[in-house]
Motif scaffolding. Structure first.
Motif, PDB file in Angstrom:
ATOM      1  N   ALA A 203       6.351  24.032   9.186  1.00 15.82           N
ATOM      2  CA  ALA A 203       5.211  24.913   9.418  1.00 15.82           C
ATOM      3  C   ALA A 203       4.160  24.277  10.319  1.00 15.82           C
ATOM      4  CB  ALA A 203       4.578  25.312   8.088  1.00 15.82           C
ATOM      5  N   VAL A 204       4.043  22.964  10.298  1.00 15.52           N
ATOM      6  CA  VAL A 204       3.012  22.302  11.118  1.00 15.52           C
ATOM      7  C   VAL A 204       3.580  21.643  12.368  1.00 15.52           C
ATOM      8  CG1 VAL A 204       1.502  21.946   9.139  1.00 15.52           C
ATOM      9  CG2 VAL A 204       3.091  20.139   9.813  1.00 15.52           C
ATOM     10  N   ASN A 205       4.903  21.676  12.523  1.00 13.98           N
ATOM     11  CA  ASN A 205       5.546  21.022  13.669  1.00 13.98           C
ATOM     12  C   ASN A 205       6.363  21.993  14.507  1.00 13.98           C
ATOM     13  OD1 ASN A 205       4.726  18.226  13.357  1.00 13.98           O
ATOM     14  ND2 ASN A 205       5.958  18.233  11.489  1.00 13.98           N
ATOM     15  N   GLU A 206       5.896  23.199  14.648  1.00 12.69           N
ATOM     16  CA  GLU A 206       6.537  24.213  15.484  1.00 12.69           C
ATOM     17  C   GLU A 206       8.010  24.415  15.144  1.00 12.69           C
ATOM     18  OE1 GLU A 206       5.731  23.168  19.543  1.00 12.69           O
ATOM     19  OE2 GLU A 206       3.573  23.268  19.243  1.00 12.69           O
ATOM     20  N   GLY A 207       8.326  24.379  13.850  1.00 13.97           N
ATOM     21  CA  GLY A 207       9.687  24.613  13.398  1.00 13.97           C
ATOM     22  C   GLY A 207      10.557  23.383  13.319  1.00 13.97           C
TER      23      GLY A 207
ATOM     24  N   ASP B  48       0.814  -1.216   0.000  1.00 13.99           N
ATOM     25  CA  ASP B  48       0.000   0.000   0.000  1.00 13.99           C
ATOM     26  C   ASP B  48       0.850   1.269   0.000  1.00 13.99           C
ATOM     27  OD1 ASP B  48      -2.448  -1.294  -0.096  1.00 13.99           O
ATOM     28  OD2 ASP B  48      -2.609  -1.426   2.089  1.00 13.99           O
ATOM     29  N   ALA B  49       2.112   1.166   0.377  1.00 16.54           N
ATOM     30  CA  ALA B  49       2.982   2.346   0.418  1.00 16.54           C
ATOM     31  C   ALA B  49       3.097   3.008  -0.954  1.00 16.54           C
ATOM     32  CB  ALA B  49       4.363   1.972   0.932  1.00 16.54           C
ATOM     33  N   HIS B  50       2.985   2.229  -2.005  1.00 16.24           N
ATOM     34  CA  HIS B  50       3.108   2.787  -3.354  1.00 16.24           C
ATOM     35  C   HIS B  50       1.871   3.588  -3.764  1.00 16.24           C
ATOM     36  CE1 HIS B  50       6.918   0.942  -4.312  1.00 16.24           C
ATOM     37  NE2 HIS B  50       6.494  -0.114  -3.653  1.00 16.24           N
ATOM     38  N   ARG B  51       0.819   3.510  -2.981  1.00 15.01           N
ATOM     39  CA  ARG B  51      -0.399   4.265  -3.277  1.00 15.01           C
ATOM     40  C   ARG B  51      -0.368   5.659  -2.658  1.00 15.01           C
ATOM     41  NH1 ARG B  51      -5.084   0.849  -1.324  1.00 15.01           N
ATOM     42  NH2 ARG B  51      -6.269   2.517  -2.321  1.00 15.01           N
ATOM     43  N   LEU B  52       0.670   5.952  -1.864  1.00 14.14           N
ATOM     44  CA  LEU B  52       0.821   7.261  -1.236  1.00 14.14           C
ATOM     45  C   LEU B  52       1.767   8.118  -2.063  1.00 14.14           C
ATOM     46  CD1 LEU B  52       1.349   5.862   2.333  1.00 14.14           C
ATOM     47  CD2 LEU B  52      -0.655   7.119   1.603  1.00 14.14           C
ATOM     48  N   HIS B  53       1.745   9.407  -1.792  1.00 14.46           N
ATOM     49  CA  HIS B  53       2.680  10.326  -2.437  1.00 14.46           C
ATOM     50  C   HIS B  53       3.761  10.653  -1.412  1.00 14.46           C
ATOM     51  CE1 HIS B  53      -0.237  10.614  -5.596  1.00 14.46           C
ATOM     52  NE2 HIS B  53      -1.155  11.017  -4.735  1.00 14.46           N
ATOM     53  N   TRP B  54       5.013  10.286  -1.690  1.00 13.01           N
ATOM     54  CA  TRP B  54       6.127  10.424  -0.753  1.00 13.01           C
ATOM     55  C   TRP B  54       6.970  11.626  -1.131  1.00 13.01           C
ATOM     56  CZ3 TRP B  54       6.909   7.002   3.349  1.00 13.01           C
ATOM     57  CH2 TRP B  54       6.055   5.896   3.376  1.00 13.01           C
ATOM     58  N   VAL B  55       7.258  12.485  -0.142  1.00  8.24           N
ATOM     59  CA  VAL B  55       8.105  13.663  -0.343  1.00  8.24           C
ATOM     60  C   VAL B  55       9.283  13.563   0.622  1.00  8.24           C
ATOM     61  CG1 VAL B  55       8.234  16.177  -0.239  1.00  8.24           C
ATOM     62  CG2 VAL B  55       6.126  15.074  -1.029  1.00  8.24           C
ATOM     63  N   ASP B  56      10.489  13.459   0.078  1.00  7.89           N
ATOM     64  CA  ASP B  56      11.713  13.398   0.870  1.00  7.89           C
ATOM     65  C   ASP B  56      12.099  14.826   1.253  1.00  7.89           C
ATOM     66  OD1 ASP B  56      14.294  13.197   1.879  1.00  7.89           O
ATOM     67  OD2 ASP B  56      15.033  11.947   0.234  1.00  7.89           O
ATOM     68  N   ILE B  57      12.027  15.142   2.543  1.00  9.09           N
ATOM     69  CA  ILE B  57      12.289  16.521   2.973  1.00  9.09           C
ATOM     70  C   ILE B  57      13.756  16.904   2.820  1.00  9.09           C
ATOM     71  CG2 ILE B  57      10.301  16.555   4.509  1.00  9.09           C
ATOM     72  CD1 ILE B  57      12.328  16.391   6.870  1.00  9.09           C
ATOM     73  N   TRP B  58      14.651  15.947   2.669  1.00  3.79           N
ATOM     74  CA  TRP B  58      16.057  16.279   2.433  1.00  3.79           C
ATOM     75  C   TRP B  58      16.297  16.642   0.977  1.00  3.79           C
ATOM     76  CZ3 TRP B  58      19.461  12.283   5.509  1.00  3.79           C
ATOM     77  CH2 TRP B  58      19.413  12.615   6.869  1.00  3.79           C
ATOM     78  N   ARG B  59      15.423  16.223   0.091  1.00  6.36           N
ATOM     79  CA  ARG B  59      15.567  16.545  -1.327  1.00  6.36           C
ATOM     80  C   ARG B  59      14.738  17.752  -1.732  1.00  6.36           C
ATOM     81  NH1 ARG B  59      15.234  11.068  -4.864  1.00  6.36           N
ATOM     82  NH2 ARG B  59      17.437  10.551  -4.742  1.00  6.36           N
ATOM     83  N   ASP B  60      13.685  18.017  -0.984  1.00  6.92           N
ATOM     84  CA  ASP B  60      12.753  19.069  -1.371  1.00  6.92           C
ATOM     85  C   ASP B  60      12.631  20.119  -0.265  1.00  6.92           C
ATOM     86  OD1 ASP B  60      10.820  20.515  -2.693  1.00  6.92           O
ATOM     87  OD2 ASP B  60       9.185  19.168  -2.169  1.00  6.92           O
ATOM     88  N   PRO B  61      13.283  21.266  -0.423  1.00  6.70           N
ATOM     89  CA  PRO B  61      13.213  22.311   0.598  1.00  6.70           C
ATOM     90  C   PRO B  61      11.785  22.786   0.874  1.00  6.70           C
ATOM     91  CG  PRO B  61      14.935  22.821  -0.995  1.00  6.70           C
ATOM     92  CD  PRO B  61      14.179  21.644  -1.530  1.00  6.70           C
ATOM     93  N   ALA B  62      10.926  22.810  -0.140  1.00 10.32           N
ATOM     94  CA  ALA B  62       9.536  23.217   0.078  1.00 10.32           C
ATOM     95  C   ALA B  62       8.813  22.200   0.961  1.00 10.32           C
ATOM     96  CB  ALA B  62       8.813  23.371  -1.257  1.00 10.32           C
ATOM     97  N   GLY B  63       9.132  20.926   0.783  1.00 13.24           N
ATOM     98  CA  GLY B  63       8.549  19.890   1.629  1.00 13.24           C
ATOM     99  C   GLY B  63       9.007  20.034   3.070  1.00 13.24           C
ATOM    100  N   ALA B  64      10.293  20.317   3.252  1.00 11.96           N
ATOM    101  CA  ALA B  64      10.823  20.524   4.604  1.00 11.96           C
ATOM    102  C   ALA B  64      10.159  21.734   5.256  1.00 11.96           C
ATOM    103  CB  ALA B  64      12.341  20.710   4.551  1.00 11.96           C
ATOM    104  N   ALA B  65       9.939  22.782   4.491  1.00  9.66           N
ATOM    105  CA  ALA B  65       9.279  23.977   5.026  1.00  9.66           C
ATOM    106  C   ALA B  65       7.833  23.681   5.419  1.00  9.66           C
ATOM    107  CB  ALA B  65       9.326  25.106   3.999  1.00  9.66           C
ATOM    108  N   ALA B  66       7.152  22.850   4.633  1.00 12.17           N
ATOM    109  CA  ALA B  66       5.765  22.480   4.957  1.00 12.17           C
ATOM    110  C   ALA B  66       5.707  21.697   6.266  1.00 12.17           C
ATOM    111  CB  ALA B  66       5.159  21.661   3.818  1.00 12.17           C
ATOM    112  N   VAL B  67       6.686  20.818   6.474  1.00 14.33           N
ATOM    113  CA  VAL B  67       6.734  20.034   7.721  1.00 14.33           C
ATOM    114  C   VAL B  67       7.044  20.941   8.902  1.00 14.33           C
ATOM    115  CG1 VAL B  67       8.001  18.213   8.934  1.00 14.33           C
ATOM    116  CG2 VAL B  67       7.287  17.865   6.574  1.00 14.33           C
TER     117      VAL B  67
END
Length: 145
Positions: free
Chosen positions: A111-115, A90-109
């Motif tokens: 933003a919701v986790n108190e920095g 089932d993992a292949h049915r999700l959309h995975w974003v590696d926060i080390w590869r994607d600065p926008a993804g890291a910023a989104a995380v």
């Protein structure tokens, strides 16, 4: 790209050093078994075990189209590995974003986790869930009845 392979390569190098020492001491079987264990551990900690990562913008676009959750993760994270392994196919049915590869993804995380870059963070219908139970995530993939 290099950053995501740092931990797996260190694991293989350490395993190689220990195996070489055991081989020199006259224990080639033990050395081979230990080296195999280290290689398997490196594989679990590598990006190879996770489905292909995409960027945040693409993940949001796909999630809006198909309603599937977005998982923010990073290599070497034991909780991310637990989620990935427990989801199985089932993992292949999700959309995975590696926060080390994607600065926008890291910023989104952050933003919701108190920095903090706390992963796995799963977004379902735009709402964040930090380190959710894998069974709950699987249920989010089920079609509505």
């Amino acid at each position: 790209m290099t950053r995501v392979w740092t931990v797996p390569m260190l694991i293989v190098l350490c395993g190689s050093a220990v195996a070489a020492g055991l081989f020199r001491q006259g224990s080639p079987g033990t050395a081979a078994a230990l080296l195999l264990g280290f290689v398997l551990l490196a594989g679990v900690n590598s990006p190879l075990i996770f489905p292909r990562s995409i960027g945040l913008l693409e993940a949001r676009r796909r999630s809006a189209a198909d309603g599937r959750p977005i998982v923010f993760w990073r290599p070497g994270c034991a909780y991310c590995q637990r989620l990935r392994i427990r989801l199985g196919r089932d993992a292949h049915r999700l959309h995975w974003v590696d926060i080390w590869r994607d600065p926008a993804g890291a910023a989104a995380v952050r933003a919701v986790n108190e920095g903090d870059e706390t992963v796995p963070t799963v977004f379902v219908a735009g709402r964040p869930y930090v380190n959710p139970d894998p069974q709950w995530v699987r249920e989010q993939l089920a079609p509505p009845v």
